[in-house]
Design a protein around this motif. Structure first.
Motif, PDB file in Angstrom:
ATOM      1  N   VAL A  49     -12.633 -41.516  11.245  1.00 36.27           N
ATOM      2  CA  VAL A  49     -13.432 -41.969  12.387  1.00 36.27           C
ATOM      3  C   VAL A  49     -12.586 -42.798  13.342  1.00 36.27           C
ATOM      4  O   VAL A  49     -11.574 -43.372  12.942  1.00 36.27           O
ATOM      5  CB  VAL A  49     -14.671 -42.780  11.923  1.00 36.27           C
ATOM      6  CG1 VAL A  49     -15.572 -41.938  11.028  1.00 36.27           C
ATOM      7  CG2 VAL A  49     -14.284 -44.070  11.227  1.00 36.27           C
ATOM      8  N   HIS A  50     -13.001 -42.835  14.591  1.00 40.11           N
ATOM      9  CA  HIS A  50     -12.330 -43.675  15.588  1.00 40.11           C
ATOM     10  C   HIS A  50     -12.969 -45.052  15.676  1.00 40.11           C
ATOM     11  O   HIS A  50     -12.313 -46.031  15.985  1.00 40.11           O
ATOM     12  CB  HIS A  50     -12.372 -43.018  16.971  1.00 40.11           C
ATOM     13  CG  HIS A  50     -11.460 -41.856  17.092  1.00 40.11           C
ATOM     14  ND1 HIS A  50     -11.628 -40.891  18.058  1.00 40.11           N
ATOM     15  CD2 HIS A  50     -10.355 -41.482  16.398  1.00 40.11           C
ATOM     16  CE1 HIS A  50     -10.678 -39.980  17.953  1.00 40.11           C
ATOM     17  NE2 HIS A  50      -9.898 -40.318  16.942  1.00 40.11           N
ATOM     18  N   GLY A  51     -14.271 -45.126  15.447  1.00 43.48           N
ATOM     19  CA  GLY A  51     -15.000 -46.388  15.506  1.00 43.48           C
ATOM     20  C   GLY A  51     -16.059 -46.408  14.425  1.00 43.48           C
ATOM     21  O   GLY A  51     -16.613 -45.369  14.072  1.00 43.48           O
ATOM     22  N   LEU A  52     -16.344 -47.607  13.881  1.00 43.78           N
ATOM     23  CA  LEU A  52     -17.309 -47.728  12.799  1.00 43.78           C
ATOM     24  C   LEU A  52     -17.916 -49.125  12.839  1.00 43.78           C
ATOM     25  O   LEU A  52     -17.198 -50.116  12.981  1.00 43.78           O
ATOM     26  CB  LEU A  52     -16.613 -47.512  11.455  1.00 43.78           C
ATOM     27  CG  LEU A  52     -17.433 -47.679  10.184  1.00 43.78           C
ATOM     28  CD1 LEU A  52     -18.529 -46.621  10.095  1.00 43.78           C
ATOM     29  CD2 LEU A  52     -16.514 -47.574   8.965  1.00 43.78           C
ATOM     30  N   ILE A  53     -19.249 -49.191  12.721  1.00 45.71           N
ATOM     31  CA  ILE A  53     -19.946 -50.477  12.709  1.00 45.71           C
ATOM     32  C   ILE A  53     -21.254 -50.299  11.948  1.00 45.71           C
ATOM     33  O   ILE A  53     -21.814 -49.200  11.920  1.00 45.71           O
ATOM     34  CB  ILE A  53     -20.215 -50.975  14.157  1.00 45.71           C
ATOM     35  CG1 ILE A  53     -20.694 -52.422  14.162  1.00 45.71           C
ATOM     36  CG2 ILE A  53     -21.186 -50.055  14.886  1.00 45.71           C
ATOM     37  CD1 ILE A  53     -20.696 -53.060  15.551  1.00 45.71           C
ATOM     38  N   ASP A  54     -21.718 -51.386  11.324  1.00 48.46           N
ATOM     39  CA  ASP A  54     -23.025 -51.309  10.678  1.00 48.46           C
ATOM     40  C   ASP A  54     -24.106 -51.570  11.731  1.00 48.46           C
ATOM     41  O   ASP A  54     -23.868 -52.244  12.717  1.00 48.46           O
ATOM     42  CB  ASP A  54     -23.140 -52.278   9.500  1.00 48.46           C
ATOM     43  CG  ASP A  54     -23.356 -53.713   9.924  1.00 48.46           C
ATOM     44  OD1 ASP A  54     -22.673 -54.157  10.856  1.00 48.46           O
ATOM     45  OD2 ASP A  54     -24.195 -54.386   9.319  1.00 48.46           O
ATOM     46  N   ILE A  55     -25.270 -50.999  11.505  1.00 53.75           N
ATOM     47  CA  ILE A  55     -26.376 -51.164  12.442  1.00 53.75           C
ATOM     48  C   ILE A  55     -27.260 -52.290  11.916  1.00 53.75           C
ATOM     49  O   ILE A  55     -28.209 -52.064  11.178  1.00 53.75           O
ATOM     50  CB  ILE A  55     -27.172 -49.861  12.630  1.00 53.75           C
ATOM     51  CG1 ILE A  55     -26.248 -48.743  13.085  1.00 53.75           C
ATOM     52  CG2 ILE A  55     -28.300 -50.067  13.643  1.00 53.75           C
ATOM     53  CD1 ILE A  55     -26.910 -47.379  13.143  1.00 53.75           C
ATOM     54  N   SER A  56     -26.894 -53.496  12.293  1.00 53.54           N
ATOM     55  CA  SER A  56     -27.666 -54.659  11.879  1.00 53.54           C
ATOM     56  C   SER A  56     -28.443 -55.246  13.050  1.00 53.54           C
ATOM     57  O   SER A  56     -29.510 -55.811  12.864  1.00 53.54           O
ATOM     58  CB  SER A  56     -26.753 -55.725  11.279  1.00 53.54           C
ATOM     59  OG  SER A  56     -25.733 -56.077  12.194  1.00 53.54           O
TER      60      SER A  56
END
Length: 183
Positions: free
Chosen positions: A53-60
């Motif tokens: 992946v190029h970008g990754l974040i949790d959906i909080s």
């Protein structure tokens, strides 16, 4: 921190469950309450997909709020410094059976999925070449993975309904620095 134009946007699991548990019409559903009070973070899957992946974040803080972090032109090595934007196809937002049962109308469900937050699913941007591998890895981990849109160079986030029309939604999710919250 490296999202690029033409990357696909993907999410794990389902969105809007925790936010729905706070709504009167869904506040008694055991699954939704569980998703609010005892969310399950996708740590193992997140640790494995980094190279793909190029970008990754949790959906909080909500999908829209956390998406803005992936679109930040100053964050990544792959960006040109120009504002990135995204198109989200609302009918592709993954919804649990419980959410569909409690909030049947998509126009009422989508705001919860876009800005409700506290689902702790993962949002990622990935090139087309990674999609097949990401889906295989998700299957091995027992994680549902959905493509919900694409990154573009428009500088804004556009949400499209089932007819391809813009869906106007004022909520942005949780902002830790705002004096007043709207979801």
């Amino acid at each position: 921190d490296g999202s690029a134009v033409d990357d696909y946007l993907l999410v794990t699991g389902t969105l809007g469950d925790a936010a729905a548990a706070l709504r009167e019409q869904a506040s008694k559903h055991p699954f939704l309450i569980q998703r609010l009070k005892r969310p399950s973070a996708r740590v193992s899957f997140g640790q494995k997909i980094g190279p793909w992946v190029h970008g990754l974040i949790d959906i909080s803080d909500g999908l829209i709020s956390d998406l803005t972090h992936l679109l930040d032109p100053t964050a990544g090595a792959f960006t040109s410094g120009h504002p990135l934007g995204a198109t989200i196809e609302l009918p592709k937002l993954p919804a649990s059976d419980a959410l569909l049962e409690c909030i049947k109308e998509p126009q009422l469900r989508w705001p919860l999925q876009l800005s409700g937050g506290s689902d702790y699913e993962l949002l990622m941007s990935a090139p087309e070449a990674s999609l097949e591998h990401l889906h295989e890895m998700a299957g091995q981990e027992g994680v549902d993975l959905s493509v919900i849109g694409r990154i573009n160079d428009s500088g804004e986030v556009m949400c499209l309904d089932e007819r391809g029309q813009a869906f106007i939604h004022q909520g942005r999710g949780w902002d830790h620095f705002a004096s007043e919250q709207r979801s």
